[in-house]
Design an enzyme around this catalytic site. Structure first.
Site, short mmCIF file in Angstrom:
data_model
loop_
_atom_site.label_atom_id
_atom_site.label_comp_id
_atom_site.label_asym_id
_atom_site.label_seq_id
_atom_site.Cartn_x
_atom_site.Cartn_y
_atom_site.Cartn_z
N LYS A 1 24.46 26.60 22.86
CA LYS A 1 25.55 27.32 22.65
C LYS A 1 25.10 28.48 21.40
CE LYS A 1 29.84 25.54 22.15
NZ LYS A 1 30.62 24.48 21.84
N HIS B 1 40.62 19.79 25.87
CA HIS B 1 40.44 21.07 24.82
C HIS B 1 42.02 21.00 24.13
CE1 HIS B 1 39.43 25.17 23.29
NE2 HIS B 1 40.62 25.11 22.99
N GLU C 1 39.43 24.62 17.01
CA GLU C 1 39.27 24.05 18.17
C GLU C 1 38.62 22.75 18.42
OE1 GLU C 1 39.72 27.79 21.13
OE2 GLU C 1 37.76 26.93 20.90
N ASN D 1 38.34 30.07 15.54
CA ASN D 1 38.87 31.65 15.93
C ASN D 1 39.49 32.07 14.81
OD1 ASN D 1 37.53 31.62 18.53
ND2 ASN D 1 39.13 30.68 19.22
N ARG E 1 41.28 34.59 14.00
CA ARG E 1 42.11 35.90 14.57
C ARG E 1 43.40 35.11 15.38
NH1 ARG E 1 40.99 34.92 20.13
NH2 ARG E 1 38.95 34.03 20.55
P1 ADP Z 1 34.10 30.01 23.36
O1 ADP Z 1 33.79 30.51 22.11
O2 ADP Z 1 33.37 30.52 24.61
O3 ADP Z 1 35.64 29.73 23.51
P2 ADP Z 1 33.99 27.14 22.56
O4 ADP Z 1 32.94 26.49 21.90
O5 ADP Z 1 35.17 27.21 22.22
O6 ADP Z 1 33.39 28.50 23.41
O7 ADP Z 1 33.82 26.36 24.09
C1 ADP Z 1 34.46 26.58 25.18
C2 ADP Z 1 34.85 25.82 26.15
O8 ADP Z 1 33.56 25.21 26.48
C3 ADP Z 1 35.54 24.59 25.74
O9 ADP Z 1 36.83 24.65 25.81
C4 ADP Z 1 34.95 23.36 26.45
O10 ADP Z 1 35.53 23.48 27.90
C5 ADP Z 1 33.48 23.80 26.64
N1 ADP Z 1 32.72 23.26 25.70
C6 ADP Z 1 32.25 23.50 24.50
N2 ADP Z 1 31.48 22.68 23.88
C7 ADP Z 1 31.26 21.58 24.68
C8 ADP Z 1 30.79 20.47 24.50
N3 ADP Z 1 29.89 20.02 23.42
N4 ADP Z 1 30.80 19.39 25.71
C9 ADP Z 1 31.48 19.64 26.60
N5 ADP Z 1 32.26 20.79 26.74
C10 ADP Z 1 32.15 21.83 25.84
P1 ADP Z 2 41.49 32.63 23.27
O1 ADP Z 2 40.74 31.75 22.65
O2 ADP Z 2 42.25 33.39 22.47
O3 ADP Z 2 42.04 32.12 24.42
P2 ADP Z 2 39.15 33.71 24.52
O4 ADP Z 2 38.07 33.02 23.91
O5 ADP Z 2 39.83 33.60 25.87
O6 ADP Z 2 40.28 33.56 23.39
O7 ADP Z 2 38.88 35.37 24.35
C1 ADP Z 2 39.78 36.13 24.18
C2 ADP Z 2 39.34 37.67 24.37
O8 ADP Z 2 38.34 37.88 23.09
C3 ADP Z 2 38.36 37.60 25.77
O9 ADP Z 2 38.38 39.04 26.18
C4 ADP Z 2 36.89 37.52 25.11
O10 ADP Z 2 36.00 38.01 25.83
C5 ADP Z 2 37.11 37.99 23.69
N1 ADP Z 2 36.28 37.35 22.72
C6 ADP Z 2 36.26 36.06 22.37
N2 ADP Z 2 35.14 35.77 21.41
C7 ADP Z 2 34.42 37.01 21.07
C8 ADP Z 2 33.67 37.35 20.24
N3 ADP Z 2 33.28 36.49 19.21
N4 ADP Z 2 33.41 38.70 20.05
C9 ADP Z 2 33.93 39.63 21.04
N5 ADP Z 2 34.84 39.35 21.96
C10 ADP Z 2 35.35 37.87 21.74
MG MG Z 3 36.84 28.68 21.95
#
Ligand code: ADP
Ligand code: ADP
Ligand code: MG
Length: 460
Positions: free
Chosen positions: A159, A209, A275, A291, A293
């Protein structure tokens, strides 16, 4: 309220949502926009507008100087970043404050601490919140990283500490593919977020989630209960609900109080989301990220609690204390949000840009549609495909799903393909009716059930 004129540094449905909250608070509104968004609903609705650059987000919505100049030029005294773009950019938050304006969100220092995923993991551990077993901070060396991965045990999640929106994540099944996948994740994050730093987590398979909405004013900290966002495609949420159908009162209390403990331990200010991944077989839960925001799916929390989260975060940024305490917040009924995207669920979710034709917007009891559409609107291709969010609220989860089915059938958007047909199919699914879902459920279902997604006819 110290803020008199709020600049919205965003676009699309969230810009519209923030304008609405600002107007209800009696504030003047300024929206910045790219040339591609000159003819948009947010631009139409704001009191003042400033064009800040070309379609490319890097030159407009991500251009800190251009946004700050627009704020100075219009005399704005507050800036709301929405989600995405500059919302979790600590330097932007600092620059807004340095220019003598109020950033609607936590301080730059707080964003650095909690918006950075590896650093937030540390803060969670210190606050006694369980995290996914994984690496101790950022990995600087590929050899070391491989050893850590071996120690965690494959498959491992690679990640990006700056990742978001599902980007910057890879699953390595074995040591053989680890290095190339780690490089990919790092490059993707470097390109999208300007930071390629990586850390590792154990893969928590088929978990749910669950996320907790929190609010803090620096001294008081509350939660507004949880949302379940297990229905995802490519790690992006497509259907969210509140409350989760899978939590016992005891687990709900644990998750929510952990989130509040974390907010308290760092003295959080503003709206935030903690989360988690939750394993309903073992009852274990793990912090994954925070997050710092407003989130896309904040609407369902608003529906079940009656709180206007966007207005509240503006008031807190303006120096007010939280307008409610924990005892004031109760869950009423059940809410579901589905993301209406300009993409074709019958053709591998290919983007479907175009010009919006005739529309029928659903209504009736318990229905809310937060969107950016109007007849004749030409969808720009430079941004993500979210057009709007269809939200239903009802007394029980069962009636909310019936209401969603009725509402999705009412919705018509001629001229383009949208994700709506997917949701119509999902409302008829037995696993969904029983709440038997996890983060891999939707992708697995799509593999063998895409024929169940049927087109919705255009409106005459
Ligand atoms: P993002 O910043 O893109 O939202 P997250 O860390 O919130 O990233 O992870 C996005 C999604 O990826 C989670 O909702 C879950 O479905 C999957 N995910 C993240 N971490 C794990 C993990 N350690 N094991 C399995 N799935 C994961
Ligand atoms: P939520 O967790 O609110 O559902 P998402 O993870 O789907 O949000 O992201 C919402 C929007 O923010 C998307 O357009 C995504 O591409 C953008 N986004 C999420 N995390 C970041 C980040 N760290 N930097 C820039 N854009 C981000
Ligand atoms: Mg997330």
């Amino acid at each position: 309220m110290v803020i008199k004129k709020l600049l919205i540094a965003n676009r699309g449905e969230i810009a519209v949502r923030i304008i609405r909250a600002a107007k209800e608070l009696g504030l003047q509104t300024v929206v910045v926009h790219s040339t591609a968004d000159a003819n948009s609903l947010a631009v139409e609705m704001a009191d003042e507008t400033v064009e800040i650059g070309p379609a490319s987000a890097a030159k407009s919505y991500l251009n800190v100087e251009a946004v700050l100049n627009a704020a100075r030029q219009t005399g704005a005294d507050g800036v709301h970043p929405g989600y995405g773009f500059l919302a979790e950019n600590a330097d932007f938050a600092d620059a807004v404050e340095a220019a003598g304006m109020i950033f609607v969100g936590p301080s730059g220092a707080m964003i650095r601490k909690m918006g950075d995923k590896a650093s937030a993991r540390k803060a969670a551990e210190e606050a006694g919140v369980p995290t996914v077993p994984g690496s101790d901070g950022i990995l600087n060396d590929m050899k070391m990283a491989q050893l850590v991965a071996m120690d965690i045990g494959y498959p491992v999640m690679i990640k990006a500490t700056a990742g978001g929106g599902g980007r910057g994540i890879r699953i390595a099944e074995s040591a053989e593919e680890f290095v190339s996948l780690a490089r990919l994740a790092s490059e993707e994050a470097k390109l999208a977020f300007g930071d390629g730093g990586l850390y590792l987590e154990k893969l928590i398979d088929a978990a749910r989630h669950i996320e907790v909405q929190i609010m803090g004013d620096g001294g008081n900290f509350v939660h507004c209960y949880e949302r379940e966002c297990s229905l995802q495609r490519r790690r992006q949420k497509v259907w969210e609900e509140a409350p989760s159908s899978s939590l016992s009162a005891t687990v709900r209390e644990k998750l929510c109080s952990s989130a509040v403990a974390l907010a308290k331990s760092v003295g959080y200010r503003g709206a935030g989301t903690v989360e988690y991944l939750y394993d309903d077989k073992t009852g274990d839960y793990y912090f994954i990220e925070m997050n710092t925001r407003i989130q896309v799916e904040h609407t369902i929390t608003e529906e079940i609690t009656g709180i206007d989260l966007v207005a509240e975060m503006i008031c807190i940024a303006g120096g007010e204390t939280l307008s409610f305490c924990q005892e004031d917040i109760a869950i009423q009924g059940h809410a579901i949000e589905v993301r209406i995207n300009a993409e074709d669920p019958m053709n591998k979710f290919m983007p479907s840009p175009g010009v919006i034709g005739k529309m029928r917007i659903p209504g009736g009891p318990g229905v809310r549609f937060d969107h950016m559409l109007f007849e004749g609107y030409k969808i720009p291709t430079a941004y993500d495909s979210l057009l709007g969010k269809l939200i239903v609220h009802a007394g029980t989860r069962e009636t909310a799903i019936f209401r969603l089915k009725r509402t999705v059938s009412e919705l018509r958007i001629n001229g383009i393909k949208t994700s709506a047909p997917l949701f119509l199919a999902l409302t008829e699914n037995e696993d969904i009716k029983h709440g038997e879902i996890h983060t891999k459920w939707l992708e697995t279902w799509l593999e063998s059930n895409s024929d169940k997604i049927r087109p919705i006819a255009d409106i005459e």
